[in-house]
Design a protein around this motif. Structure first.
Motif, PDB file in Angstrom:
ATOM      1  N   PRO A  12      43.513  43.538  40.446  1.00 16.96           N
ATOM      2  CA  PRO A  12      43.362  44.840  41.032  1.00 16.96           C
ATOM      3  C   PRO A  12      44.284  44.836  42.380  1.00 16.96           C
ATOM      4  N   VAL A  13      43.996  43.663  43.098  1.00 17.36           N
ATOM      5  CA  VAL A  13      44.462  43.819  44.428  1.00 17.36           C
ATOM      6  C   VAL A  13      46.168  43.608  44.453  1.00 17.36           C
ATOM      7  N   GLY A  14      46.709  42.771  43.720  1.00 25.54           N
ATOM      8  CA  GLY A  14      47.989  42.546  43.666  1.00 25.54           C
ATOM      9  C   GLY A  14      48.652  43.952  43.059  1.00 25.54           C
ATOM     10  N   VAL A  30      55.750  42.230  39.837  1.00 27.13           N
ATOM     11  CA  VAL A  30      54.553  41.657  39.942  1.00 27.13           C
ATOM     12  C   VAL A  30      54.617  40.657  38.727  1.00 27.13           C
ATOM     13  N   VAL A  31      54.123  39.158  38.865  1.00 25.68           N
ATOM     14  CA  VAL A  31      54.346  38.341  38.003  1.00 25.68           C
ATOM     15  C   VAL A  31      52.569  37.905  37.746  1.00 25.68           C
ATOM     16  N   GLU A  32      52.330  37.762  36.299  1.00 25.22           N
ATOM     17  CA  GLU A  32      50.915  37.674  36.066  1.00 25.22           C
ATOM     18  C   GLU A  32      50.902  36.673  34.864  1.00 25.22           C
ATOM     19  N   GLU A  33      50.150  35.553  35.230  1.00 22.20           N
ATOM     20  CA  GLU A  33      50.386  34.359  34.148  1.00 22.20           C
ATOM     21  C   GLU A  33      49.748  34.977  32.927  1.00 22.20           C
ATOM     22  N   HIS A  34      48.692  35.796  32.531  1.00 23.76           N
ATOM     23  CA  HIS A  34      48.055  36.035  31.403  1.00 23.76           C
ATOM     24  C   HIS A  34      48.946  37.174  30.741  1.00 23.76           C
ATOM     25  N   GLU A  35      48.779  37.163  29.404  1.00 22.23           N
ATOM     26  CA  GLU A  35      49.464  37.995  28.445  1.00 22.23           C
ATOM     27  C   GLU A  35      49.273  39.401  28.749  1.00 22.23           C
ATOM     28  N   ARG A  42      36.293  39.065  34.052  1.00 19.50           N
ATOM     29  CA  ARG A  42      35.312  37.950  34.814  1.00 19.50           C
ATOM     30  C   ARG A  42      34.461  38.775  35.900  1.00 19.50           C
ATOM     31  N   CYS A  43      34.088  39.979  35.625  1.00 24.95           N
ATOM     32  CA  CYS A  43      33.383  40.744  36.636  1.00 24.95           C
ATOM     33  C   CYS A  43      32.675  41.617  36.061  1.00 24.95           C
ATOM     34  N   THR A  44      31.632  41.935  36.859  1.00 26.52           N
ATOM     35  CA  THR A  44      30.455  43.123  36.674  1.00 26.52           C
ATOM     36  C   THR A  44      31.259  44.460  36.807  1.00 26.52           C
ATOM     37  N   GLY A 114      52.339  37.212  31.134  1.00 23.39           N
ATOM     38  CA  GLY A 114      52.759  35.966  30.424  1.00 23.39           C
ATOM     39  C   GLY A 114      53.779  35.003  31.352  1.00 23.39           C
ATOM     40  N   SER A 115      53.532  35.231  32.511  1.00 25.55           N
ATOM     41  CA  SER A 115      54.620  34.373  33.504  1.00 25.55           C
ATOM     42  C   SER A 115      53.850  33.751  34.753  1.00 25.55           C
ATOM     43  N   LYS A 116      53.779  32.609  34.717  1.00 28.55           N
ATOM     44  CA  LYS A 116      52.918  31.882  35.692  1.00 28.55           C
ATOM     45  C   LYS A 116      53.683  31.264  36.775  1.00 28.55           C
ATOM     46  N   SER A 146      46.684  35.949  43.977  1.00 21.42           N
ATOM     47  CA  SER A 146      46.429  35.141  42.581  1.00 21.42           C
ATOM     48  C   SER A 146      44.942  34.713  42.664  1.00 21.42           C
ATOM     49  N   GLY A 147      44.102  35.223  43.236  1.00 16.01           N
ATOM     50  CA  GLY A 147      42.573  34.841  43.111  1.00 16.01           C
ATOM     51  C   GLY A 147      42.217  33.751  43.608  1.00 16.01           C
ATOM     52  N   GLY A 148      41.039  33.395  43.627  1.00  9.56           N
ATOM     53  CA  GLY A 148      40.230  32.431  44.403  1.00  9.56           C
ATOM     54  C   GLY A 148      40.624  30.878  43.714  1.00  9.56           C
ATOM     55  N   ASN A 151      46.033  27.411  43.775  1.00 12.39           N
ATOM     56  CA  ASN A 151      46.477  26.435  44.767  1.00 12.39           C
ATOM     57  C   ASN A 151      47.703  26.768  45.373  1.00 12.39           C
ATOM     58  N   LEU A 152      48.231  27.899  45.398  1.00  8.35           N
ATOM     59  CA  LEU A 152      49.663  28.064  45.720  1.00  8.35           C
ATOM     60  C   LEU A 152      49.470  28.282  47.414  1.00  8.35           C
ATOM     61  N   THR A 153      48.429  28.728  47.925  1.00  9.07           N
ATOM     62  CA  THR A 153      48.453  28.558  49.253  1.00  9.07           C
ATOM     63  C   THR A 153      48.312  27.315  49.760  1.00  9.07           C
ATOM     64  N   THR A 269      27.080  39.483  48.413  1.00 12.63           N
ATOM     65  CA  THR A 269      27.028  39.849  46.943  1.00 12.63           C
ATOM     66  C   THR A 269      28.020  39.084  45.968  1.00 12.63           C
ATOM     67  N   GLY A 270      29.027  38.766  46.620  1.00 14.82           N
ATOM     68  CA  GLY A 270      30.218  38.365  45.639  1.00 14.82           C
ATOM     69  C   GLY A 270      31.372  39.112  45.278  1.00 14.82           C
ATOM     70  N   GLY A 271      30.822  40.299  45.822  1.00 14.39           N
ATOM     71  CA  GLY A 271      31.832  41.530  45.341  1.00 14.39           C
ATOM     72  C   GLY A 271      33.267  41.281  45.894  1.00 14.39           C
TER      73      GLY A 271
HETATM   74  C1  LIG Z   1      30.520  36.826  37.336  1.00 14.51           C
HETATM   75  C2  LIG Z   1      31.328  37.601  38.478  1.00 14.51           C
HETATM   76  C3  LIG Z   1      31.166  39.005  38.486  1.00 14.51           C
HETATM   77  C4  LIG Z   1      31.709  39.792  39.630  1.00 14.51           C
HETATM   78  N1  LIG Z   1      31.219  41.266  39.896  1.00 14.51           N
HETATM   79  C5  LIG Z   1      31.945  41.820  40.669  1.00 14.51           C
HETATM   80  C6  LIG Z   1      31.711  43.259  41.032  1.00 14.51           C
HETATM   81  O1  LIG Z   1      30.602  43.658  40.280  1.00 14.51           O
HETATM   82  N2  LIG Z   1      32.209  43.760  41.600  1.00 14.51           N
HETATM   83  C7  LIG Z   1      33.301  43.338  42.771  1.00 14.51           C
HETATM   84  O2  LIG Z   1      33.898  44.056  43.470  1.00 14.51           O
HETATM   85  N3  LIG Z   1      33.562  42.085  42.531  1.00 14.51           N
HETATM   86  C8  LIG Z   1      32.942  41.379  41.402  1.00 14.51           C
HETATM   87  N4  LIG Z   1      33.369  39.858  41.225  1.00 14.51           N
HETATM   88  C9  LIG Z   1      34.669  39.444  41.757  1.00 14.51           C
HETATM   89  C10 LIG Z   1      35.870  40.142  41.548  1.00 14.51           C
HETATM   90  O3  LIG Z   1      36.072  40.002  40.338  1.00 14.51           O
HETATM   91  C11 LIG Z   1      37.143  39.356  42.259  1.00 14.51           C
HETATM   92  O4  LIG Z   1      36.824  39.483  43.692  1.00 14.51           O
HETATM   93  C12 LIG Z   1      38.183  40.314  42.089  1.00 14.51           C
HETATM   94  O5  LIG Z   1      38.734  40.295  40.755  1.00 14.51           O
HETATM   95  C13 LIG Z   1      39.470  39.720  43.185  1.00 14.51           C
HETATM   96  O6  LIG Z   1      40.668  40.497  42.652  1.00 14.51           O
HETATM   97  P1  LIG Z   1      42.004  39.732  42.954  1.00 14.51           P
HETATM   98  O7  LIG Z   1      42.970  40.716  42.418  1.00 14.51           O
HETATM   99  O8  LIG Z   1      42.195  39.580  44.480  1.00 14.51           O
HETATM  100  O9  LIG Z   1      42.051  38.651  41.969  1.00 14.51           O
HETATM  101  P2  LIG Z   1      42.021  38.228  40.635  1.00 14.51           P
HETATM  102  O10 LIG Z   1      41.118  39.439  40.026  1.00 14.51           O
HETATM  103  O11 LIG Z   1      41.584  37.145  40.309  1.00 14.51           O
HETATM  104  O12 LIG Z   1      43.396  38.298  40.220  1.00 14.51           O
HETATM  105  C14 LIG Z   1      44.335  37.486  40.357  1.00 14.51           C
HETATM  106  C15 LIG Z   1      45.342  37.418  39.261  1.00 14.51           C
HETATM  107  O13 LIG Z   1      46.202  36.476  39.555  1.00 14.51           O
HETATM  108  C16 LIG Z   1      46.752  35.785  38.272  1.00 14.51           C
HETATM  109  N5  LIG Z   1      47.181  34.380  38.879  1.00 14.51           N
HETATM  110  C17 LIG Z   1      46.713  33.252  39.294  1.00 14.51           C
HETATM  111  N6  LIG Z   1      47.391  32.354  39.500  1.00 14.51           N
HETATM  112  C18 LIG Z   1      48.766  32.899  39.056  1.00 14.51           C
HETATM  113  C19 LIG Z   1      50.053  32.210  39.081  1.00 14.51           C
HETATM  114  N7  LIG Z   1      50.100  30.929  39.558  1.00 14.51           N
HETATM  115  N8  LIG Z   1      50.888  32.911  38.382  1.00 14.51           N
HETATM  116  C20 LIG Z   1      50.862  34.170  38.065  1.00 14.51           C
HETATM  117  N9  LIG Z   1      49.590  34.652  38.070  1.00 14.51           N
HETATM  118  C21 LIG Z   1      48.522  34.191  38.544  1.00 14.51           C
HETATM  119  C22 LIG Z   1      45.353  35.590  37.529  1.00 14.51           C
HETATM  120  O14 LIG Z   1      45.744  35.368  36.216  1.00 14.51           O
HETATM  121  C23 LIG Z   1      44.774  36.814  37.775  1.00 14.51           C
HETATM  122  O15 LIG Z   1      45.059  37.884  36.832  1.00 14.51           O
HETATM  123  C24 LIG Z   1      32.848  39.037  40.362  1.00 14.51           C
HETATM  124  C25 LIG Z   1      33.079  38.081  39.890  1.00 14.51           C
HETATM  125  C26 LIG Z   1      32.422  37.175  39.095  1.00 14.51           C
HETATM  126  C27 LIG Z   1      33.021  35.677  38.851  1.00 14.51           C
END
Ligand SMILES: Cc1cc2nc3c(=O)[nH]c(=O)nc-3n(C[C@H](O)[C@H](O)[C@H](O)COP(=O)(O)OP(=O)(O)OC[C@H]3O[C@@H](n4cnc5c(N)ncnc54)[C@H](O)[C@@H]3O)c2cc1C
Length: 385
Positions: A12-14, A30-35, A42-44, A114-116, A146-148, A151-153, A269-271
């Protein structure tokens, strides 16, 4: 072709950052590894109403509006908060992410799934993104979203996220879930909590955050007498880590890190969706000016780091302190705290400080109401940690 900006990660953030940069006319990839964008989920999907009002997020992905929540503590304690307005929305995350990606595409961004990305090399003149398989893309700047778990950073010398908590959750067939339910106590998850969040009719997302044994704790929560009778079927949880604390540096020459990759998460909350979007909008603002002035040096981009930390550091720190404090409390202590802070008088005094998204104020307000004996115990736990 040389892009103005390559966004690594189609979460969502990207996608949100890409949309606004493309709208301003920057050549954006935008490049995203999944198809498929949004999968695996992985989110509520619980997102505060403030995010919807501020950013006009896609309403089509909303499954339910939330106006109340109930907190169940140990030893039979509980409290309920009902608002006269919508507090939050529950979205279907795959659909939500796909809609954000669609709107980025409509504004002119290219999205390659589909591009990692396997490596990034960046300077203030030129950035090179190397894909798994060897293909290379070039750009003037890079946003790492790229999410948490990526290890790119670290490879760019920006440090790494050090502390994490586990989330375990399943989307289940569930009876009688009308409001958000939060369950706390040592048996469920010390220093953390479990939840039931109603989604589409007859379905709910059931899960927990924990520092250890997420799978075991998840299945044991399902056996709780308040959960088991309402649950249909045998769910399999998705388990994923969530950062608890921020990245030491979030800019370098040509590079900005946003979202969970930067640790922009509510540590209570982990949100992470709303905080990530807020920081993405700061990133768009800073990068727009930097690209227009043809200066993407780390000095020029450091305004991003300063601005987002000014907005969120207090929240991130307050949540971490609360968690550390709660982790060492016995169930009896939690129950007496619940009785204390949720009695009518204290609840009334604290109500103006309640916010679905911003927790530092209410945490410090409730700390003032806490008996000295409990506070001393918490401070001892904090200084030992
Ligand atoms: C069980 C659970 C419940 C949650 N519930 C909530 C909630 O209710 N509300 C809320 O606000 N947050 C919730 N979260 C947290 C929320 O899911 C994340 O904070 C949010 O998705 C972060 O968005 P993001 O775009 O930063 O990262 P992500 O959503 O992780 O997106 C990162 C993307 O980068 C891609 N990527 C990674 N590495 C590469 C690479 N090398 N090359 C190309 N692509 C790559 C990944 O495939 C992914 O699609 C929850 C998390 C968990 C685990």
């Amino acid at each position: 072709m040389i892009y103005d900006v390559i966004v690594v990660g189609g979460g969502p953030v990207g996608c949100f950052a890409a949309r606004f940069l493309a709208e301003k006319g920057f050549r954006t990839l935008v490049v995203e590894e999944h198809e498929k964008i949004g999968l695996p989920a992985r989110c509520t999907g619980l997102i505060g109403d403030e995010a919807f009002r501020r950013f006009r997020l896609p309403e089509e992905a909303v499954e339910r509006s939330i106006t109340s929540l109930c907190v169940f503590g140990p030893l039979g304690t509980s409290t309920r908060y009902a608002a006269d307005r919508v507090l939050a929305r529950v979205v279907n995350r795959p659909h939500f992410d796909a809609l954000l990606a669609d709107s980025a595409r409509r504004c002119g961004a290219q999205i390659k799934t589909g591009s990692k990305v396997s490596a990034i090399s960046a300077s203030s003149n030129d950035c090179t993104i190397t894909m798994q398989g060897g293909k290379v893309f070039r750009s003037r700047s890079v946003i790492i979203a790229s999410g948490g778990r990526s290890n790119l950073t670290t490879k760019l010398g920006l440090g790494r996220l050090k502390r994490f908590i586990w989330g375990a959750q399943a989307d289940v067939s569930f009876a009688d879930a009308e409001e958000v339910e939060v369950y706390i106590g040592r048996v469920i998850s010390p220093g953390s909590f479990a939840w039931v969040v109603p989604a589409s009719p007859g379905r709910a997302r059931v899960g927990l955050l924990s520092y250890d044994r997420p799978r075991e704790r998840f299945f044991s929560f399902l056996e709780d007498s308040r959960i088991r009778p309402r649950l249909r079927g045998a769910p399999t949880p998705v388990i994923a880590s969530i950062p608890m604390g921020s990245l030491p540096r979030t800019v370098s020459n040509g590079v900005i890190v946003v979202g969970e990759a930067a640790g922009q998460v509510k540590t209570t909350t982990g949100g992470g969706v709303y905080f990530g979007l807020l920081c993405a909008s700061i990133a768009v603002d800073v990068l727009t000016k930097a690209l227009e002035e043809n200066d993407v040096s780390s000095e020029r981009l450091s305004a991003y780091d300063e601005r987002w930390r000014a907005l969120l550091s207090k929240e991130i720190e307050a949540g971490l302190r609360l968690r550390q404090f709660a982790r060492y409390l016995s169930d009896e202590a939690i129950a007496s705290l619940m009785n204390l802070v949720f009695n009518d008088e204290v609840a009334e005094r604290s109500a103006p400080f309640f916010s679905f998204d911003w927790h530092a104020q209410i945490i410090s307000r409730l700390a003032k109401e806490m008996p000295k004996r409990l506070l001393a115990r918490g401070i001892k736990a904090l200084s030992a940690s």
